[in-house]
Design a protein around this motif. Sequence first.
Motif, mmCIF file in Angstrom:
data_model
loop_
_atom_site.group_PDB
_atom_site.id
_atom_site.type_symbol
_atom_site.label_atom_id
_atom_site.label_comp_id
_atom_site.label_asym_id
_atom_site.label_seq_id
_atom_site.Cartn_x
_atom_site.Cartn_y
_atom_site.Cartn_z
ATOM 1 N N MET A 34 0.828 -1.191 0.000
ATOM 2 C CA MET A 34 0.000 0.000 0.000
ATOM 3 C C MET A 34 0.876 1.260 0.000
ATOM 4 O O MET A 34 1.899 1.313 0.680
ATOM 5 C CB MET A 34 -0.890 0.000 1.246
ATOM 6 N N LYS A 35 0.484 2.249 -0.804
ATOM 7 C CA LYS A 35 1.132 3.557 -0.833
ATOM 8 C C LYS A 35 0.042 4.604 -0.747
ATOM 9 O O LYS A 35 -0.967 4.513 -1.460
ATOM 10 C CB LYS A 35 1.922 3.751 -2.120
ATOM 11 N N LYS A 36 0.224 5.591 0.136
ATOM 12 C CA LYS A 36 -0.762 6.656 0.289
ATOM 13 C C LYS A 36 -0.050 7.971 0.528
ATOM 14 O O LYS A 36 1.011 8.002 1.144
ATOM 15 C CB LYS A 36 -1.670 6.384 1.484
ATOM 16 N N LYS A 37 -0.650 9.059 0.050
ATOM 17 C CA LYS A 37 -0.149 10.383 0.368
ATOM 18 C C LYS A 37 -0.928 10.882 1.577
ATOM 19 O O LYS A 37 -2.156 10.988 1.530
ATOM 20 C CB LYS A 37 -0.338 11.339 -0.804
ATOM 21 N N LYS A 38 -0.189 11.142 2.667
ATOM 22 C CA LYS A 38 -0.803 11.605 3.900
ATOM 23 C C LYS A 38 0.060 12.715 4.488
ATOM 24 O O LYS A 38 1.171 12.960 4.039
ATOM 25 C CB LYS A 38 -0.951 10.461 4.900
ATOM 26 N N TYR A 39 -0.459 13.360 5.525
ATOM 27 C CA TYR A 39 0.230 14.479 6.145
ATOM 28 C C TYR A 39 1.256 13.990 7.162
ATOM 29 O O TYR A 39 0.952 13.162 8.018
ATOM 30 C CB TYR A 39 -0.777 15.407 6.839
ATOM 31 N N ASP A 40 2.470 14.494 7.071
ATOM 32 C CA ASP A 40 3.534 14.221 8.036
ATOM 33 C C ASP A 40 3.715 15.475 8.888
ATOM 34 O O ASP A 40 4.207 16.494 8.401
ATOM 35 C CB ASP A 40 4.831 13.884 7.303
ATOM 36 N N PRO A 41 3.314 15.444 10.172
ATOM 37 C CA PRO A 41 3.388 16.647 11.004
ATOM 38 C C PRO A 41 4.816 17.074 11.331
ATOM 39 O O PRO A 41 5.049 18.240 11.638
ATOM 40 C CB PRO A 41 2.629 16.259 12.273
ATOM 41 N N ILE A 42 5.784 16.175 11.255
ATOM 42 C CA ILE A 42 7.168 16.539 11.535
ATOM 43 C C ILE A 42 7.755 17.305 10.348
ATOM 44 O O ILE A 42 8.442 18.314 10.505
ATOM 45 C CB ILE A 42 8.007 15.289 11.874
ATOM 46 N N ALA A 43 7.460 16.832 9.128
ATOM 47 C CA ALA A 43 7.916 17.516 7.919
ATOM 48 C C ALA A 43 7.004 18.688 7.554
ATOM 49 O O ALA A 43 7.353 19.519 6.716
ATOM 50 C CB ALA A 43 7.982 16.544 6.753
ATOM 51 N N LYS A 44 5.821 18.741 8.147
ATOM 52 C CA LYS A 44 4.813 19.792 7.931
ATOM 53 C C LYS A 44 4.364 19.890 6.473
ATOM 54 O O LYS A 44 4.199 20.966 5.931
ATOM 55 C CB LYS A 44 5.322 21.142 8.422
ATOM 56 N N LYS A 45 4.204 18.722 5.825
ATOM 57 C CA LYS A 45 3.675 18.686 4.467
ATOM 58 C C LYS A 45 3.164 17.283 4.160
ATOM 59 O O LYS A 45 3.395 16.345 4.922
ATOM 60 C CB LYS A 45 4.731 19.096 3.444
ATOM 61 N N HIS A 46 2.457 17.150 3.038
ATOM 62 C CA HIS A 46 1.971 15.855 2.602
ATOM 63 C C HIS A 46 3.096 15.122 1.884
ATOM 64 O O HIS A 46 3.722 15.682 0.985
ATOM 65 C CB HIS A 46 0.770 16.022 1.663
ATOM 66 N N VAL A 47 3.340 13.882 2.298
ATOM 67 C CA VAL A 47 4.364 13.041 1.677
ATOM 68 C C VAL A 47 3.776 11.659 1.440
ATOM 69 O O VAL A 47 2.698 11.334 1.936
ATOM 70 C CB VAL A 47 5.643 12.933 2.546
ATOM 71 N N GLU A 48 4.492 10.835 0.690
ATOM 72 C CA GLU A 48 4.033 9.474 0.430
ATOM 73 C C GLU A 48 4.440 8.559 1.583
ATOM 74 O O GLU A 48 5.560 8.626 2.081
ATOM 75 C CB GLU A 48 4.625 8.963 -0.879
ATOM 76 N N PHE A 49 3.520 7.729 1.983
ATOM 77 C CA PHE A 49 3.759 6.738 3.033
ATOM 78 C C PHE A 49 3.692 5.358 2.382
ATOM 79 O O PHE A 49 2.809 5.098 1.566
ATOM 80 C CB PHE A 49 2.686 6.831 4.129
ATOM 81 N N VAL A 50 4.615 4.477 2.733
ATOM 82 C CA VAL A 50 4.646 3.124 2.175
ATOM 83 C C VAL A 50 4.463 2.101 3.292
ATOM 84 O O VAL A 50 4.808 2.347 4.438
ATOM 85 C CB VAL A 50 5.962 2.845 1.410
ATOM 86 N N GLU A 51 3.926 0.957 2.911
ATOM 87 C CA GLU A 51 3.608 -0.095 3.873
ATOM 88 C C GLU A 51 4.855 -0.822 4.351
ATOM 89 O O GLU A 51 5.727 -1.174 3.566
ATOM 90 C CB GLU A 51 2.671 -1.099 3.197
ATOM 91 N N THR A 52 4.930 -1.040 5.671
ATOM 92 C CA THR A 52 5.953 -1.873 6.274
ATOM 93 C C THR A 52 5.281 -2.766 7.310
ATOM 94 O O THR A 52 4.140 -2.512 7.706
ATOM 95 C CB THR A 52 7.065 -1.056 6.970
ATOM 96 N N LYS A 53 5.964 -3.807 7.739
ATOM 97 C CA LYS A 53 5.405 -4.701 8.741
ATOM 98 C C LYS A 53 5.528 -4.093 10.132
ATOM 99 O O LYS A 53 6.481 -3.372 10.414
ATOM 100 C CB LYS A 53 6.123 -6.047 8.724
ATOM 101 N N ILE A 54 4.579 -4.425 10.992
ATOM 102 C CA ILE A 54 4.662 -4.037 12.399
ATOM 103 C C ILE A 54 5.549 -5.043 13.093
ATOM 104 O O ILE A 54 5.337 -6.249 12.988
ATOM 105 C CB ILE A 54 3.269 -3.989 13.045
ATOM 106 N N LYS A 55 6.549 -4.561 13.800
ATOM 107 C CA LYS A 55 7.472 -5.473 14.490
ATOM 108 C C LYS A 55 7.029 -5.733 15.904
ATOM 109 O O LYS A 55 6.435 -4.970 16.562
ATOM 110 C CB LYS A 55 8.873 -4.894 14.496
#
Length: 55
Positions: A34-55
């Motif tokens: 899964m790939k989604k564009k969502k808001y990153d509050p640390i970068a203060k802009k919308h960026v792409e997020f990619v799927e990773t496993k929960i450890k």
Amino acid sequence: MAKAVTLKIKLQSTADTGFYYVTKKNSRTMTDKMKKKKYDPIAKKHVEFVETKIK
């Protein structure tokens, strides 16, 4: 026992801030990563997020 249809996944920011969202995904209908564009509050802009496993 049967395998669960919905899996918990982690959406990791591609801006290398370490920020992530936790969400669910239907493993039968969405077989690719899964790939989604969502808001990153640390970068203060919308960026792409990619799927990773929960450890």
